[in-house]
Each structure stands twice: as C-alpha cells, then as structure tokens.
Design a protein around this motif. Sequence first.
Motif, mmCIF file in Angstrom:
data_model
loop_
_atom_site.group_PDB
_atom_site.id
_atom_site.type_symbol
_atom_site.label_atom_id
_atom_site.label_comp_id
_atom_site.label_asym_id
_atom_site.label_seq_id
_atom_site.Cartn_x
_atom_site.Cartn_y
_atom_site.Cartn_z
ATOM 1 N N LEU A 196 0.936 -1.157 0.178
ATOM 2 C CA LEU A 196 0.014 -0.009 0.056
ATOM 3 C C LEU A 196 0.922 1.269 0.150
ATOM 4 N N ASP A 197 1.851 1.199 0.815
ATOM 5 C CA ASP A 197 2.899 2.350 0.799
ATOM 6 C C ASP A 197 3.371 2.773 -0.718
ATOM 7 N N LYS A 198 3.673 1.388 -1.408
ATOM 8 C CA LYS A 198 4.332 1.840 -2.749
ATOM 9 C C LYS A 198 3.189 2.223 -3.462
ATOM 10 N N MET A 199 1.848 1.630 -3.602
ATOM 11 C CA MET A 199 0.968 1.960 -4.325
ATOM 12 C C MET A 199 0.556 3.527 -4.131
ATOM 13 N N ASN A 200 0.588 4.009 -2.783
ATOM 14 C CA ASN A 200 0.432 5.296 -2.496
ATOM 15 C C ASN A 200 1.366 6.156 -3.110
ATOM 16 N N GLN A 201 2.688 5.942 -2.995
ATOM 17 C CA GLN A 201 3.601 6.567 -3.477
ATOM 18 C C GLN A 201 3.690 6.888 -4.905
ATOM 19 N N GLU A 202 3.242 5.590 -5.829
ATOM 20 C CA GLU A 202 2.896 5.664 -7.157
ATOM 21 C C GLU A 202 1.688 6.720 -7.589
ATOM 22 N N ALA A 203 0.601 6.602 -6.605
ATOM 23 C CA ALA A 203 -0.649 7.345 -6.611
ATOM 24 C C ALA A 203 -0.210 8.847 -6.824
ATOM 25 N N GLU A 204 0.576 9.267 -5.881
ATOM 26 C CA GLU A 204 0.800 10.583 -5.457
ATOM 27 C C GLU A 204 1.764 11.151 -6.759
ATOM 28 N N LYS A 205 2.653 10.107 -7.337
ATOM 29 C CA LYS A 205 3.247 10.607 -8.659
ATOM 30 C C LYS A 205 2.441 10.750 -9.707
ATOM 31 N N MET A 206 1.300 9.897 -9.787
ATOM 32 C CA MET A 206 0.311 9.977 -10.915
ATOM 33 C C MET A 206 -0.473 11.309 -10.501
ATOM 34 N N ASN A 207 -0.880 11.574 -9.509
ATOM 35 C CA ASN A 207 -1.382 12.723 -9.145
ATOM 36 C C ASN A 207 -0.967 14.036 -9.442
#
Length: 561
Positions: A196-207
Amino acid sequence: MAADVMSYRDLIVERLIARNEKEHALHDTIFANQKLVQKVITLQNKEKQLEVAVKTAQLQNETLSQAAEYAKAQGSPEHQQRVAELDRRIHDLNEERAEMYKTQSENAQRLVHMNEQLRKVTETEKRDSAEINKLTASVKQLGTKCDLQVEQLREKDAAIQILQDELAAIQLEITTIEERNKKLEKENAQLLQRWLDKMNQEAEKMNEATEFYESFLEQARNVGQTIRKTSTGKWVMRPSSSTERSKSDRRARAATVVLPTAPIKKMTVHDGEIFCIKASSAGNMFATGGSDKKLKVYDAKSGNVTMTLGGSLQSITSVCFNPTDELVLGSSTDNSTRIWQLSTQRIRHTLTGHIGKVFAAQFTADSKRVVSGSHDRTLKVWDLQRGYCIRTIFTFSSCNDLTLADVEGQTLVSGHLDNNIRLWDTRTGNGIKELTGVHSGQVTSVSVSPGGDTLLTNSRDNTLKLIDLRMYDIVATFQAPTYRNGANWSRSCFSPDGSYIAAGSSDGTLHIWNQLTRNLEKTIKEHRGVMCGVSWSPMGDYLYTAETNKNVCIYNTAFTV
C-alpha cells in the motif's frame, strides 16, 4: 452408561411385577368360580333330594286319595274328617310341590348364568395365559438385547477413548496451525502495508502528473489552443480548429433535449429475453444484458454491436459503466457480479458472496468500489482494489434496484420487494431512513435526478414517484391510464437536463412526462412486448429503450437548430 443399563433392568423388573399382579388378579375370580361350582353341585344334590321328596309326596297323595275315596264310600264322620284332613294335606303338598318346581326353575336359571360366567372366566384365563407366554418370550428377547447392548456399550467406550485421544492430537495440531497462521497474518499485514505504501507513492506521482497536465490543459483552453503529443513524446499547444470548437458547442447544446417522435433505429440484439439497458458515462456507447448470459456493447449512434462479453453463468439483470467508461459490470442471477475491462474484453473481477440473485449493481464515482443488491435481502460494498466485500448491509427485504445518492457513494438508496425505499450509510452500514407507504406495489427502480436533490421511483402499482431527498417528502406522482409496469426489474430514468422522466409500459409504449408540469408529454408505441428499461445518454442526444422480446430502439433527442 451404567445408569442406562440399570434403568433398563428396572424396566424389566417392573414388567415382571406387573405380570405377577396381572396373574394374581385372576385368583379371586377363580376362587369365586370354584365356590359357584360347589354351590351348583350342592343345589343339584338338593334338587335330587327334592325330586325324591316329590315322588314320595306323590305316592302319599295317591295313597291318601285312595283312602279318601274309601272314606267317602264308608260315609262315617270319622272318615269324612280323615278325608278332609287328607285333602288339606294334599293341598299343602301340591303347594309345596309348586314351590319346589319354582325353586328348581330358579336354580336352573342360576346354573345357566354361572355356566356363562365360567365360560367367560375360562376364555379370560386363556387370553391371560397367552399374554403371559408372549410377555415371557419378550422378556427373554429383552434380556438378550440388554446383554448385547452392554457389550456394545463396552465397545463404544473403547471407541470413545480412541476418539478422545485423536481429538487431543488434533487440538494440539490446530493450536500449532493457529500459531503459524497468526505469524503468517502478521507477515501478510506487513507485506500489505509495504504494498500500500508503494501504491500510495505511485498514486501521488500520478496525481502530480495529472495536476500538471490539467493545469497545462487549462492554460491551453485559456489561449484557445489544444494539446497535442509530438513524435518525440513532448506535449505542445496548437490553436483549436473550428471543427473541434463546433463539436464542443454541439455537446453543450445537447444538454437540452427534445422529445422524439419515432426511433431512428430498431433492432433485435439478443438470443433470449433482454433484462436491462444502460448508456455509458460519456454517451458514446450503450449496453444490454439478457437471458442468453451475454452482455453486449453497442455504438451509440449506429447501434452496431462493438463487443460481446461472456462469462456469466445465468441471466444478466443490470449493467453499468464506470465514470471513465473503462469498465462495465453486469449483475447476474447466478448470485454474482462480473466486471469486464472494455479494452481487453476480459473479466477483471468476479464478485461472489451473495446467496441470492443479484438484481442491481453500480460503480462509485472513483471506480474503486461497487455496491450490489440481491434477493438474499442484503446489500454489499465491494473494494475493487482488494477484490472482496468490505461491508454487508442487511435490508429486511429483497432488493430490486439501487442507486447512489452522492458521487462519493456514502449514501445508498435501495428499492425493495416489500414496497419500501431505504437509505443507507455505506461507511457504517446503518440505515439512514426508511420510506414506507410511498408505493402499494414492489419498487422496481430508483434513480437520482441530475441535480441530486430528488429521487425517482418506479413501482408495480403503475406509478412513478418523485421524492425530495432533503425532506423525504413525495413532491410528485406520475401515472397514466395506458401505463402499466410489466416487470419487477423495469427501470425508468431522468433526461440529462432533469426536465423529463421516461418509463416503459407492459404493452410496449414509451411514456415521457414533463418533470416540471407533471404532465404526460409523449407516448410512443414501437415495442410489442414488456419494456424492461429506458436509458438516456448523458449527453442528451439519444434515448435507448428495450423490451424483453429481444428488441432495442434508439431515439434521437438532440437539440438541433
């Protein structure tokens, strides 16, 4: 076990005591019978003595008669006195003889009665003897069974001891497995948190990239330019063409709809009955589902089938596109909901967990969750990122349709078989409001107006109701002499601008009411069978209708100058 054996033996002893009591109960009868027999014998002897006395009296009577005749012949006073005395004695003897005959008759009658009693007693004694023999045999059998059961109890005691030993071993193994499971759950939680931490980091980059791109687009719109990607992968701005601007203008004008007069296309699309129809979020597609277990997607304008999605095991009851039109779902009577990826035409998720037919399902605005309603009297909220149910809501009645009252999906509205409408908080699973008395028939569809402040309901009582979601009051009722709701899953809808309400009747007639004036504006009869649903394109340019008899009609409702 010993207690059971003793109780069984006590039962046998009780039965033997009852048998003895039953046998001794006949002793008094037999004794009385013997006394009666003795009395009969005595009476018979007395009767013989009386018969002898009668014969003697007869002889004396004859002698006296002869003496009387002789005395008459002599005629002396002494003889006459003697004759009178003899006549008196003869009379007394006759009376005594009559009395003896009477006594003899009574004794004969008593003898017959006693013989009858003796016969009955004999028969009773025979029956009792047979019953005693039967009970004796039963006692022997029960004794044999008792011994057998004692032996079986011993064997079962040994088997129970073996099972107890095995149970202790299994419990020890379960304890070991539980400890191992706890350890694995802990490791899984750590891995899930890392993921989840990794996906959140990727989501932040995409955002961040999305925000940059949106700001770039905003700048381009402000200067009347469009964004284009060059062959080198860079984004550049170029002036918008007149064609693109005219398309944008047409979309803006299409928000105001006009009522159709006839379909622009009518087609037969499924191999079985059609149960549902729905336009896509962008308005460039629409989809249908039916009893042939297929979900079909069509081009919005031409009506041509662009893809056929399979995988359902039974009939598809509702369809819905996600807000980006990347996914489409279909609920099914096989107790599940399936989600297809339109780009690959493959099943992405199969949501199983209901124990009854699923009649409605819908995406939330972020496409991360799906809510579904079933005839098993539950609503379920599914997390598509995790792929399982995160909340189950018990609704007290089978659900025919549902809709989201807000884009976040926090408030859920459901229509039910018990004629009621219920509002739920999907975050807690608690009920917000139950609307009773709105309809007198089961609710077949619920839909929220484009403005989000009113709720449209359709029912088998042949009426549609408009409910204020702020005050929960009925603000309008729509009905017509020709309108008959013909299916438990018949869906109605708003027009994109909220001005009109459309619903299909059981005779195939499309009904359109003016939402403001409450008047019936238009009826169009192009279908022959029961209409199962209507759906208006979000762009307002097309209206789609479907009947259970495999037919779909497309109406042009776009505003034209």
